[in-house]
Scaffold this motif. Structure first.
Motif, mmCIF file in Angstrom:
data_model
loop_
_atom_site.group_PDB
_atom_site.id
_atom_site.type_symbol
_atom_site.label_atom_id
_atom_site.label_comp_id
_atom_site.label_asym_id
_atom_site.label_seq_id
_atom_site.Cartn_x
_atom_site.Cartn_y
_atom_site.Cartn_z
ATOM 1 N N ARG A 80 0.835 -1.206 0.000
ATOM 2 C CA ARG A 80 0.000 0.000 0.000
ATOM 3 C C ARG A 80 0.871 1.257 0.000
ATOM 4 N N GLU A 81 1.997 1.212 0.704
ATOM 5 C CA GLU A 81 2.890 2.374 0.749
ATOM 6 C C GLU A 81 3.570 2.604 -0.600
ATOM 7 N N VAL A 82 3.988 1.526 -1.264
ATOM 8 C CA VAL A 82 4.568 1.668 -2.603
ATOM 9 C C VAL A 82 3.534 2.234 -3.569
ATOM 10 N N GLN A 83 2.314 1.737 -3.471
ATOM 11 C CA GLN A 83 1.238 2.225 -4.344
ATOM 12 C C GLN A 83 1.012 3.726 -4.152
ATOM 13 N N ALA A 84 0.968 4.163 -2.885
ATOM 14 C CA ALA A 84 0.763 5.584 -2.609
ATOM 15 C C ALA A 84 1.955 6.417 -3.080
ATOM 16 N N TYR A 85 3.169 5.888 -2.902
ATOM 17 C CA TYR A 85 4.362 6.619 -3.332
ATOM 18 C C TYR A 85 4.373 6.813 -4.845
ATOM 19 N N LEU A 86 3.976 5.786 -5.587
ATOM 20 C CA LEU A 86 4.038 5.855 -7.043
ATOM 21 C C LEU A 86 2.975 6.757 -7.638
ATOM 22 N N HIS A 87 2.015 7.217 -6.821
ATOM 23 C CA HIS A 87 0.998 8.136 -7.334
ATOM 24 C C HIS A 87 1.647 9.379 -7.932
ATOM 25 N N ARG A 88 2.684 9.905 -7.273
ATOM 26 C CA ARG A 88 3.343 11.119 -7.769
ATOM 27 C C ARG A 88 4.017 10.857 -9.111
ATOM 28 N N ALA A 89 4.765 9.735 -9.200
ATOM 29 C CA ALA A 89 5.445 9.425 -10.458
ATOM 30 C C ALA A 89 4.447 9.109 -11.563
ATOM 31 N N THR A 90 3.315 8.486 -11.190
ATOM 32 C CA THR A 90 2.310 8.130 -12.190
ATOM 33 C C THR A 90 1.685 9.367 -12.814
ATOM 34 N N CYS A 91 1.508 10.416 -12.011
ATOM 35 C CA CYS A 91 0.875 11.636 -12.514
ATOM 36 C C CYS A 91 1.794 12.450 -13.416
ATOM 37 N N ASP A 92 3.102 12.178 -13.397
ATOM 38 C CA ASP A 92 4.054 12.922 -14.208
ATOM 39 C C ASP A 92 3.874 12.527 -15.673
ATOM 40 N N ALA A 93 3.613 13.512 -16.519
ATOM 41 C CA ALA A 93 3.377 13.228 -17.941
ATOM 42 C C ALA A 93 4.602 12.604 -18.598
ATOM 43 N N SER A 94 5.793 12.920 -18.079
ATOM 44 C CA SER A 94 7.010 12.391 -18.682
ATOM 45 C C SER A 94 7.269 10.937 -18.314
ATOM 46 N N ALA A 95 6.466 10.390 -17.399
ATOM 47 C CA ALA A 95 6.700 9.012 -16.970
ATOM 48 C C ALA A 95 6.329 8.009 -18.049
ATOM 49 N N GLY A 96 5.447 8.390 -18.951
ATOM 50 C CA GLY A 96 5.104 7.511 -20.058
ATOM 51 C C GLY A 96 4.093 6.436 -19.736
ATOM 52 N N VAL A 97 3.391 6.545 -18.605
ATOM 53 C CA VAL A 97 2.370 5.554 -18.253
ATOM 54 C C VAL A 97 1.118 5.834 -19.081
ATOM 55 N N ARG A 98 0.665 4.831 -19.840
ATOM 56 C CA ARG A 98 -0.448 5.042 -20.765
ATOM 57 C C ARG A 98 -1.781 4.546 -20.201
ATOM 58 N N HIS A 99 -1.765 3.620 -19.260
ATOM 59 C CA HIS A 99 -2.993 3.044 -18.711
ATOM 60 C C HIS A 99 -3.003 3.242 -17.201
ATOM 61 N N LEU A 100 -3.997 3.985 -16.736
ATOM 62 C CA LEU A 100 -4.088 4.354 -15.326
ATOM 63 C C LEU A 100 -5.400 3.862 -14.727
ATOM 64 N N ARG A 101 -5.407 3.695 -13.415
ATOM 65 C CA ARG A 101 -6.632 3.440 -12.663
ATOM 66 C C ARG A 101 -6.905 4.659 -11.795
ATOM 67 N N ALA A 102 -8.172 4.989 -11.628
ATOM 68 C CA ALA A 102 -8.548 6.177 -10.852
ATOM 69 C C ALA A 102 -9.552 5.788 -9.780
ATOM 70 N N GLU A 103 -9.409 6.398 -8.596
ATOM 71 C CA GLU A 103 -10.372 6.245 -7.512
ATOM 72 C C GLU A 103 -10.567 7.617 -6.858
ATOM 73 N N PRO A 104 -11.713 7.844 -6.206
ATOM 74 C CA PRO A 104 -11.961 9.163 -5.618
ATOM 75 C C PRO A 104 -10.908 9.539 -4.589
#
Length: 516
Positions: A80-104
């Motif tokens: 859960r901590e890794v998942q929360a940490y990666l939220h910042r990197a996932t939101c970076d447009a330069s990270a190149g992540v094309r498929h995301l999951r979203a929750e409120p």
């Protein structure tokens, strides 16, 4: 010179003996080699050289973080901590992540994003160490398919989710010694920032997990949005402050509980008549502490083992609630019932010629329903498993505290008993301030006098103080309250008169019987 027939025969015998000894010796040597597992030794030797060769070709090391640990009993905090940490990197447009999951998210206009399966994101630590995180999942193992509730049950039938960290071997010490602790610290901080408090119930079933994956869980939840706080709770201010101080001491008591050797948990028993604010007290406690609430419907828990598993799946910073525990299960008379059964068994032994009566409908219903026992609830409160995790509050509510087994509510299990009583004058003044915005009124003295003689719950007082029409104001609402109090006083006097008359009539009948 030709050998004699006897010598030839003797030579043949010697050859047979030698061959037999050689066969025996070979069998012993072969068995010894098998016991040494020579092929494993050779295999490990070859694998060692293969790894060295692979290190030259592929200089990357990996660390895998699994979603569940402890035999899939509990969701991993590290995941859960890794998942929360990666939220910042996932939101970076330069990270190149094309498929995301979203929750409120905590902000109603925002989302918390996470990577979908087979997506990879890079992260740079201290400007020079680059690592890569890959999210992936695997189907459950076949040997998990027919297991129990956790081991092969709900949790095992869901996909097994992982995060895999890849990095260069030259960065091994930095990644393992500095980067991974940094990820966990930052992940915990991000979880606090994005956290939405939740209200859970033990309605098991398929649910959309926190990481966007479809999973099976023993808990279902909604966002907790109850507005009640201690600022709006109708209670004597001195008693309210005492409860808030007690909650503060618990929240800040991690080192104290560790020092005295106790699990970091505390039990509260809320007791009083219906309508005195027990449920709203729980909401106020949760809002004050910023905790989640786990509301256990005890009648839907089948066994003591299932109750234990429910507890394991709760998180820290939570309030575990069992409301109306005197009505949930027969936890009050089990010892008495056991004595009755023992007496009945003894009677049946003496009356051997009598046929055993069939079980009653109520007994059959009890067999089919929950088998949670008083012992199971006691172990749930302060048994060995209650020390799994920390910072949990357990709350029981009841309308009839005298019906509960003393072992259930003793200190150490229910540490603080809070009586939620009828509305007093101080609580009334608080409600008048909240609902009508007044601190004084000429009808206050009448209300004070009536509240001394009449029992009215804070819920009833609040209802009478609530403006219900456009022309309602403090005068009309207080007048309505006084009217209801006077009516309740008259009803009470009338009921008391009827009871006295009935008692007098009964005494007269008893007197006539004595004369006869």
């Amino acid at each position: 010179m030709e050998a004699s027939p006897a010598a030839s025969a003797w030579s043949s015998v010697n050859s047979g003996i030698v061959l037999s000894l050689a066969a025996v010796l070979w069998t012993v040597v072969w068995n010894s080699l098998q016991s040494l597992q020579l092929h494993h030794l050779v295999g490990r030797h070859l694998a060692r050289h293969a790894r060295r060769l692979a290190a030259v070709v592929d200089p990357y090391l990996t660390v895998t973080v699994a979603e569940h640990d402890g035999g899939r009993m509990k969701r991993s905090d590290a995941y859960r901590e890794v998942q929360a940490y990666l939220h910042r990197a996932t939101c970076d447009a330069s990270a190149g992540v094309r498929h995301l999951r979203a929750e409120p998210a905590k902000n109603p206009d925002a989302f918390v994003l996470s990577m979908a399966d087979r997506e990879e994101v890079a992260d740079v630590f201290r400007g020079g160490v680059t690592v890569w995180w890959l999210a992936y999942s695997t189907p459950p193992r076949e040997d998990d398919a027919g297991g129990g509730f956790y081991w092969g049950g709900r949790a095992a039938r869901a996909d097994r989710r992982f995060y895999r960290l890849s990095f260069l071997e030259r960065d091994r010490d930095v990644v393992l010694g500095e980067y991974l602790p940094h990820v966990r610290r930052e992940g915990r901080a991000a979880m606090v920032r994005n956290r939405q408090r939740k209200l859970f119930t033990n309605l098991a079933g398929d649910t959309w997990g926190d990481d966007g994956g479809w999973c099976e869980s023993v808990w279902s939840h909604v966002v907790f949005e109850h507005p009640k706080t201690f600022d709006t709770l109708a209670m004597d201010p001195a008693r309210k402050k005492d409860i808030m101080d007690d909650l503060d001491a618990f929240r800040n008591g991690k080192e104290y509980y560790a020092r005295v050797g106790r699990a970091w948990k505390r039990g509260y028993l809320l007791h009083g008549p219906p309508g005195t604010g027990k449920s709203t007290m729980i909401a106020a406690m949760a809002n004050y502490l910023d905790y989640d609430i786990y509301d256990i419907e005890l009648t839907s828990v089948r066994t003591n083992t299932d109750l234990r598993k429910l507890f394991i799946e709760t998180t820290s910073k939570s309030i575990i609630v069992i409301e109306d525990i005197d009505c949930s299960l027969d936890l009050t008379g089990k010892r008495k019932n056991k004595k009755k059964k023992d007496a009945a068994a003894a009677k049946n032994d003496t009356d051997g010629d009598k046929k055993e009566s069939p079980p009653s409908e109520e007994e059959e219903k009890n067999k089919e329903g929950s088998k949670v026992t008083l012992s199971g609830v006691l172990n749930f409160i302060d048994g060995l498993w209650s020390a799994c995790g920390g910072e949990r509050i357990i709350v029981f509510t009841t309308n009839h505290v005298e019906k509960l087994d003393p072992a259930l509510i003793r200190r150490g299990r229910m540490d603080k008993h809070i009586e939620m009583s009828y509305c007093g004058f101080e609580a009334f003044k608080f409600l008048a301030k909240v609902y009508l915005g007044i601190d004084a009124h000429h009808l206050f003295d009448a209300v004070r006098a009536l509240l001394r003689d009449v029992d009215m719950t804070p819920a009833d007082v609040a209802e009478n103080l609530t403006p219900k029409a456009a022309g309602d104001n403090a005068d009309t609402c207080l007048a309505e309250l006084v009217k209801e109090l006077e009516k309740a006083k008259a009803d009470k006097a009338q009921a008391k008169g009827k009871a006295a008359a009935a008692a007098a009539a009964e005494e007269e009948v008893d007197g006539d019987d004595d004369e006869e």
